[in-house]
Motif scaffolding. Sequence first.
Motif, short mmCIF file in Angstrom:
data_model
loop_
_atom_site.label_atom_id
_atom_site.label_comp_id
_atom_site.label_asym_id
_atom_site.label_seq_id
_atom_site.Cartn_x
_atom_site.Cartn_y
_atom_site.Cartn_z
N ILE A 23 0.83 -1.39 -0.03
CA ILE A 23 -0.01 0.14 0.11
C ILE A 23 0.99 1.12 -0.17
CG2 ILE A 23 -1.67 1.32 1.49
CD1 ILE A 23 -2.72 -1.39 2.50
N LEU A 24 1.84 1.28 0.84
CA LEU A 24 2.66 2.55 0.84
C LEU A 24 3.54 2.78 -0.50
CD1 LEU A 24 3.90 1.81 4.52
CD2 LEU A 24 2.58 4.07 3.57
N LEU A 25 3.97 1.60 -1.02
CA LEU A 25 4.70 1.80 -2.39
C LEU A 25 3.68 2.28 -3.35
CD1 LEU A 25 7.34 1.15 -3.93
CD2 LEU A 25 6.51 -1.20 -4.30
N HIS A 26 2.29 2.10 -3.12
CA HIS A 26 1.52 2.80 -4.34
C HIS A 26 0.96 3.92 -4.03
CE1 HIS A 26 2.44 -1.46 -5.81
NE2 HIS A 26 2.11 -1.10 -7.05
N LEU A 27 1.22 4.28 -2.59
CA LEU A 27 0.45 5.43 -2.14
C LEU A 27 0.78 6.84 -3.09
CD1 LEU A 27 -1.51 5.97 0.29
CD2 LEU A 27 0.14 6.58 1.64
N GLU A 28 -0.53 7.46 -3.20
CA GLU A 28 -0.25 8.70 -3.83
C GLU A 28 -0.84 9.78 -2.85
OE1 GLU A 28 -2.08 8.49 -7.88
OE2 GLU A 28 -0.45 7.11 -8.44
N GLU A 29 -0.40 11.09 -3.28
CA GLU A 29 -0.82 12.26 -2.31
C GLU A 29 -2.30 12.56 -2.75
OE1 GLU A 29 0.92 16.35 -0.83
OE2 GLU A 29 1.96 15.37 -2.29
N SER A 53 6.91 2.85 -12.17
CA SER A 53 7.65 3.97 -12.70
C SER A 53 9.07 3.70 -12.24
CB SER A 53 6.93 5.27 -12.28
OG SER A 53 7.04 5.36 -10.79
N LEU A 54 10.00 4.58 -12.80
CA LEU A 54 11.49 4.73 -12.36
C LEU A 54 11.45 5.36 -11.09
CD1 LEU A 54 13.25 5.95 -15.52
CD2 LEU A 54 12.89 3.64 -14.91
N ARG A 55 10.44 6.25 -10.66
CA ARG A 55 10.67 7.01 -9.29
C ARG A 55 10.18 5.92 -8.12
NH1 ARG A 55 13.01 10.69 -7.28
NH2 ARG A 55 13.21 8.89 -5.61
N GLN A 56 9.14 4.97 -8.57
CA GLN A 56 8.91 3.83 -7.59
C GLN A 56 10.12 3.10 -7.58
OE1 GLN A 56 5.30 2.65 -9.64
NE2 GLN A 56 4.14 3.02 -7.55
N ARG A 57 10.70 2.85 -8.42
CA ARG A 57 12.00 1.85 -8.37
C ARG A 57 13.05 2.61 -7.68
NH1 ARG A 57 10.75 -2.08 -12.17
NH2 ARG A 57 9.37 -1.38 -13.83
N MET A 58 13.30 3.86 -7.72
CA MET A 58 14.32 4.52 -6.99
C MET A 58 13.87 4.77 -5.38
SD MET A 58 15.79 7.20 -9.48
CE MET A 58 14.66 8.17 -10.12
#
Length: 632
Positions: free
Chosen positions: A362-368, A408-413
């Motif tokens: 959930i935290l990995l995919h959490l969006e603001e 996305s690259l942002r999630q991987r980083m």
Amino acid sequence: LSLFPGGLDCSISFVSHVLGKVCIHGRQKEILGVVVPHLTELTKSDCIWQRICWRLVECVPDRCMEAVLLGFVQRAPGADVLSRLLGNLVVKNKKAQFVVTQKVLLLQYSHTTAVLQTLLGYLAQDSPRRALLLTVLQELLETWGSSSAVKHSPPEQQLYISKAILICLSHLKEPEIESCRQELLTSLMEGVKCHLDSSLPRLRRLGMVVAETISSTINTQGPVLKFEYEEDDETRELKSLLVQTPPLCVAPNLPEDDRSGKADAAQPVVPESHKKSQTAAPEMPEEESGAELDSDDELIPYDMSEDKELKIKAPVYIRDCIEVLTGCEDVDKWEATVKALESLVRRNPAATREVSVELAKILLHLEEKTCIEGFVELRQRAQVAVLTTDPIPVSQYLTSQFYSLNYSLRQRMDILDVLVLAAQELSCPKIHGKSKDAGAQKPRVQLLPGSDSSTDWRRIVDERIKSKTRRFNSGQCHVELASGPNQFNSVAGHFFFPLIQHFDRPLTTFDLLGEDHLVLGRLVHTLAVLMYLAVNTVAVSAMGKALLEFVWTLRFHTDSYVRQGLLCCVSSLLLSVPAQLLLTDMAEELLETQSWLGDVVEKDPDGDCRRLALQNLLLMENLKKKLEAVPS
């Protein structure tokens, strides 16, 4: 040079040869430091001396031309003076033209900004030389837009070329811009892509600044490119190059009135259109201003002095947090949950372990959902708390998702950042939940405002007395450091090996060895940190051997950020793996690595890579000395 016989023609080629010989043998500073100021003064109002000076430089032999020409450029106080001293030398002499248009601008990058401004201003002074200015600009833009040049040249050279481009643009006139508009647009598109693809933030920022400038030069009427970046001294200096400010040159022998006149003349002139716009800006019709004042007077403010902000109670159970984060429409409750999640996870480790993987997902995919201050940091701290509470299953989930599709690259980083922060926390000896340990780590006493406790002031007095007292023969004072088990010992392999396994397998949307080299650089640096934190662990030898093979595979990567990470991996390996294991398990690999490091020190274009390689060679030498000192 001082006197000529009355009315007779004289050849000064001998003087030119002497000047060239002196400059090429390393005495450029001494002779031109005297000659250039005298020639500057003599050519100010005497056209005969101008022709003598032109002839002096034109007769310099070709092999000495570079040394003499650079000396004049470096010591001339401005483009006007350099134009008087050299004339149209770059048009007449091919060697001088090569030095000015190729060597100084494209092959060297150690000259100062003032030298660049003088040189390019000299090309822009006269119409025969302006054609060379346009040629120079085109060649600079070709280099700036070349992906090979961006990858293989150091950042300092990229900054130098960017400065030269901006100075050239500041000298262009509207007809010249119109004639090369298409070339500017083509170079803009190619150069922006190359710079934004770079892994180095400095190069990306340079590309943004130059692209904004070219865009504003091409489109004076229409929309222009605008990037978001943090301004620093470098970007401010680049933008200042677009404004031509004449150098303030004061002659040493001029009277005071003449000096003040020169200083006034050197100030930048504001165009009349700007003056009119400045004076016309504050004016406003009286009718409009009166109507606005009347409408404002009719509004009566509400009394909000006794209003209180409603506080939303955050959930107290982990499962309630999961429900709020996944399906709750109440924005205030969602915000309170995000802020309280980290502390709730740390207070309830048993409940967290039951749903740790689900919570990590959930935290990995959490969006603001709302504009929360520090949302990225709050989410990251919650992820770190979950990972440190249940390291093995959560690390297995995160490392498997790093190489999965549809991220996305942002999630991987983000995954890499969370793994590094959690590894640091697990390897740290401090124990959570005990305030005495936290207090022991901060020896300085801070008195809270309004605190009048007797223990506080007595403790402050005791510490002041202790700090002012000198003691003799009392022995060395040892500070007891916080200690505890290294929790990273048992889980280091779960963090490390899954990340290093599939780096060479391209996916549909993710190719580490291709265009996603920014993520590859972050991965390499992450592996270096994990290797360093694995010191004294059971798996350190196997991790070191796998990391050395990984480094050897990527050692010739074209991206400097990746190479820096690889050299950091070698440093971490040498610091973490015991010397005896290095000698027995990786002796041949280390010899090959040592040879590679020597090549990096000599040939790598990036200064940071050369420094890191030299540091690794020194570490290897120290390890060798330690092994030789140990008796067999």
